[in-house]
Design a protein around this motif. Structure first.
Motif, mmCIF file in Angstrom:
data_model
loop_
_atom_site.group_PDB
_atom_site.id
_atom_site.type_symbol
_atom_site.label_atom_id
_atom_site.label_comp_id
_atom_site.label_asym_id
_atom_site.label_seq_id
_atom_site.Cartn_x
_atom_site.Cartn_y
_atom_site.Cartn_z
ATOM 1 N N UNK A 73 0.815 -1.211 0.000
ATOM 2 C CA UNK A 73 0.000 0.000 0.000
ATOM 3 C C UNK A 73 0.851 1.264 0.000
ATOM 4 N N UNK A 74 0.361 2.264 -0.731
ATOM 5 C CA UNK A 74 1.007 3.572 -0.833
ATOM 6 C C UNK A 74 0.244 4.550 0.056
ATOM 7 N N UNK A 75 0.925 5.414 0.802
ATOM 8 C CA UNK A 75 0.226 6.342 1.700
ATOM 9 C C UNK A 75 -0.674 7.319 0.957
ATOM 10 N N UNK A 76 -1.762 7.707 1.618
ATOM 11 C CA UNK A 76 -2.711 8.671 1.058
ATOM 12 C C UNK A 76 -2.302 10.078 1.484
ATOM 13 N N UNK A 77 -1.232 10.561 0.866
ATOM 14 C CA UNK A 77 -0.702 11.876 1.222
ATOM 15 C C UNK A 77 -0.831 12.890 0.093
ATOM 16 N N UNK A 78 -1.471 12.479 -1.014
ATOM 17 C CA UNK A 78 -1.643 13.376 -2.146
ATOM 18 C C UNK A 78 -0.415 13.532 -3.009
ATOM 19 N N UNK A 79 0.673 12.841 -2.644
ATOM 20 C CA UNK A 79 1.931 12.956 -3.382
ATOM 21 C C UNK A 79 2.409 11.591 -3.877
ATOM 22 N N UNK A 80 2.400 10.605 -2.992
ATOM 23 C CA UNK A 80 2.891 9.270 -3.332
ATOM 24 C C UNK A 80 1.991 8.627 -4.382
ATOM 25 N N UNK A 81 2.619 8.098 -5.435
ATOM 26 C CA UNK A 81 1.872 7.506 -6.535
ATOM 27 C C UNK A 81 1.890 5.987 -6.455
ATOM 28 N N UNK A 82 0.819 5.375 -6.912
ATOM 29 C CA UNK A 82 0.736 3.929 -6.970
ATOM 30 C C UNK A 82 -0.318 3.502 -7.968
ATOM 31 N N UNK A 83 -0.336 2.207 -8.285
ATOM 32 C CA UNK A 83 -1.358 1.701 -9.198
ATOM 33 C C UNK A 83 -2.704 1.672 -8.489
ATOM 34 N N UNK A 84 -3.738 2.132 -9.183
ATOM 35 C CA UNK A 84 -5.087 2.177 -8.619
ATOM 36 C C UNK A 84 -5.708 0.782 -8.676
ATOM 37 N N UNK A 85 -6.120 0.285 -7.507
ATOM 38 C CA UNK A 85 -6.786 -1.013 -7.410
ATOM 39 C C UNK A 85 -8.174 -0.799 -6.815
ATOM 40 N N UNK A 86 -9.148 -1.564 -7.311
ATOM 41 C CA UNK A 86 -10.549 -1.333 -6.956
ATOM 42 C C UNK A 86 -11.234 -2.653 -6.624
ATOM 43 N N UNK A 87 -12.139 -2.603 -5.648
ATOM 44 C CA UNK A 87 -12.999 -3.751 -5.381
ATOM 45 C C UNK A 87 -14.375 -3.250 -4.952
ATOM 46 N N UNK A 88 -15.377 -4.092 -5.152
ATOM 47 C CA UNK A 88 -16.740 -3.737 -4.793
ATOM 48 C C UNK A 88 -17.708 -4.740 -5.381
ATOM 49 N N UNK A 115 -2.258 4.921 -12.780
ATOM 50 C CA UNK A 115 -1.466 5.402 -11.648
ATOM 51 C C UNK A 115 -2.150 6.631 -11.072
ATOM 52 N N UNK A 116 -2.126 6.755 -9.756
ATOM 53 C CA UNK A 116 -2.762 7.913 -9.153
ATOM 54 C C UNK A 116 -2.249 8.214 -7.765
ATOM 55 N N UNK A 117 -2.823 9.255 -7.180
ATOM 56 C CA UNK A 117 -2.569 9.620 -5.789
ATOM 57 C C UNK A 117 -3.915 9.739 -5.078
ATOM 58 N N UNK A 118 -3.898 9.609 -3.769
ATOM 59 C CA UNK A 118 -5.074 9.869 -2.941
ATOM 60 C C UNK A 118 -4.643 10.831 -1.844
ATOM 61 N N UNK A 119 -5.364 11.941 -1.707
ATOM 62 C CA UNK A 119 -4.966 12.933 -0.710
ATOM 63 C C UNK A 119 -5.572 12.593 0.657
ATOM 64 N N UNK A 120 -5.176 13.303 1.710
ATOM 65 C CA UNK A 120 -5.686 12.994 3.050
ATOM 66 C C UNK A 120 -7.202 13.111 3.185
ATOM 67 N N UNK A 121 -7.852 13.871 2.283
ATOM 68 C CA UNK A 121 -9.313 13.975 2.306
ATOM 69 C C UNK A 121 -9.989 12.835 1.557
ATOM 70 N N UNK A 122 -9.182 11.961 0.924
ATOM 71 C CA UNK A 122 -9.738 10.805 0.232
ATOM 72 C C UNK A 122 -9.979 10.990 -1.249
ATOM 73 N N UNK A 123 -9.544 12.122 -1.825
ATOM 74 C CA UNK A 123 -9.784 12.392 -3.244
ATOM 75 C C UNK A 123 -8.733 11.696 -4.111
ATOM 76 N N UNK A 124 -9.216 10.929 -5.079
ATOM 77 C CA UNK A 124 -8.347 10.242 -6.027
ATOM 78 C C UNK A 124 -7.994 11.171 -7.183
ATOM 79 N N UNK A 129 -1.160 6.506 -17.008
ATOM 80 C CA UNK A 129 -1.267 5.073 -17.204
ATOM 81 C C UNK A 129 0.045 4.452 -16.738
ATOM 82 N N UNK A 130 -0.025 3.257 -16.173
ATOM 83 C CA UNK A 130 1.178 2.599 -15.671
ATOM 84 C C UNK A 130 2.216 2.447 -16.777
ATOM 85 N N UNK A 131 1.747 2.204 -18.004
ATOM 86 C CA UNK A 131 2.669 2.020 -19.124
ATOM 87 C C UNK A 131 3.269 3.340 -19.594
#
Length: 239
Positions: A73-88, A115-124, A129-131
Motif C-alpha cells: 500500500x502507498x500512503x494517502x498523502x496526495x503525493x505518493x503515486x501507486x497503481x489504482x486497485x478497486x474492489x466492490x 497510476x494515481x494519488x489519494x490525498x488525506x481527504x480521500x480524493x483520487x 497510465x502505468x505504461x
C-alpha cells in the motif's frame, strides 16, 4: 483537464465540469468528484477548482487503494503515486475464458493499470497510465501532469510527454510541442513554467517542436509512436 480549460469552459458555457472515474470492468463508476462540506469550508477560489480537477471520492460500496510495484500500500498523502486497485460488489473479479489474466488482480482487487494519488481527504487523482508513467532514477514522473501544465503556457498549443530510455536514469521525460500560432518556444520558457509544479530533476533535458502530435485513429495521443520515433534520443537502449 488543465485548470485553464476548466475555467474557459465555465466562462464560455456557464456549465460545470464534474469529474468521475471508471472503466468497463467497474460497470462503470469508481469515483465522482463532489465537495465534502469540510473541504468546501476550508478551500475557495482556484484551490476549489484545483480540487475539482481530481477524479473524486469513491462511490458507495466501492473501495480504492494504491499499491507500489511490490503490491504494498502507498500512503494517502496526495503525493505518493501507486497503481489504482478497486474492489466492490459490481467490480470485475475475473475475465471470461482468459486464463492468463491473473496479473490483473491482487488478492481480490482489480488492478486498473492506472497510476494515481489519494490525498488525506480521500480524493483520487489519476496521474498516468502505468505504461506511460516516466520511471526516472527510481522515482515516478507523471506525463499527464506535465502535459497539462505545458498546455497552459500561452506559447504552447499542444504538448505530449513520454519517457525515453536513458543510460543512467532508466528513463527521462521527452516533450513534443506544437507552438501556438506566431509563437516561439524555448527550453528555458518550458523549465520556468514547469518549475511551479516539478522539481528540477524532473524537468526534461530537451524538447522538439512539431507541427502536429501523432494520434491514434480515435484521436488519442499515440505515445507508442512517439517512443518508437525518438527512441534513441537520450542514447538509451531501445525496448
Amino acid at each position: 483537464p488543465p485548470l485553464s480549460l476548466m475555467k474557459g469552459f465555465a466562462e464560455l458555457t456557464g456549465a460545470e465540469i464534474v469529474h468521475a472515474y471508471g472503466a468497463t470492468e467497474t460497470t462503470p463508476l469508481v469515483t465522482v468528484n463532489r465537495y465534502k462540506p469540510s473541504v468546501r469550508a476550508r478551500l475557495s477560489g482556484d484551490d476549489l477548482l484545483e480540487l475539482k480537477r481530481k477524479q473524486g471520492l469513491p462511490a458507495t460500496l466501492v473501495d480504492v487503494r494504491l499499491v507500489d510495484g511490490a503490491g504494498e500500500d502507498v500512503p494517502h498523502d496526495g503525493v505518493s503515486q501507486g497503481e489504482i486497485c478497486v474492489r466492490g460488489p459490481w467490480i470485475t473479479r475475473e475475465y471470461h475464458n482468459m486464463t492468463d489474466a491473473e496479473d490483473r488482480f491482487l488478492d481480490g482487487w482489480w488492478r486498473s493499470g492506472d497510476v494515481g494519488t489519494i490525498d488525506p481527504d480521500g480524493y483520487l487523482k489519476v496521474t498516468d497510465r502505468l505504461k506511460d508513467v516516466i520511471k526516472s532514477g527510481g522515482e515516478w514522473i507523471s506525463s499527464i501532469d506535465m502535459e497539462n501544465l505545458l498546455t497552459s503556457h500561452p506559447a504552447v498549443a499542444e504538448a505530449a510527454v513520454v519517457g525515453l530510455a536513458h543510460p543512467k536514469w532508466q528513463e527521462r521525460p521527452f516533450v513534443l510541442v506544437v507552438p501556438a500560432p506566431g509563437q516561439e518556444v524555448t527550453l528555458e520558457q518550458l523549465h520556468a513554467h514547469l518549475s511551479s509544479a516539478f522539481a528540477s530533476w524532473q524537468l526534461p533535458e530537451s524538447f522538439t517542436t512539431v507541427t502536429e502530435i501523432p494520434r491514434t485513429s480515435v484521436g488519442k495521443v499515440d505515445k507508442k509512436v512517439i517512443r518508437s520515433t525518438w527512441a534513441g534520443h537520450y542514447g538509451g537502449a531501445d525496448d
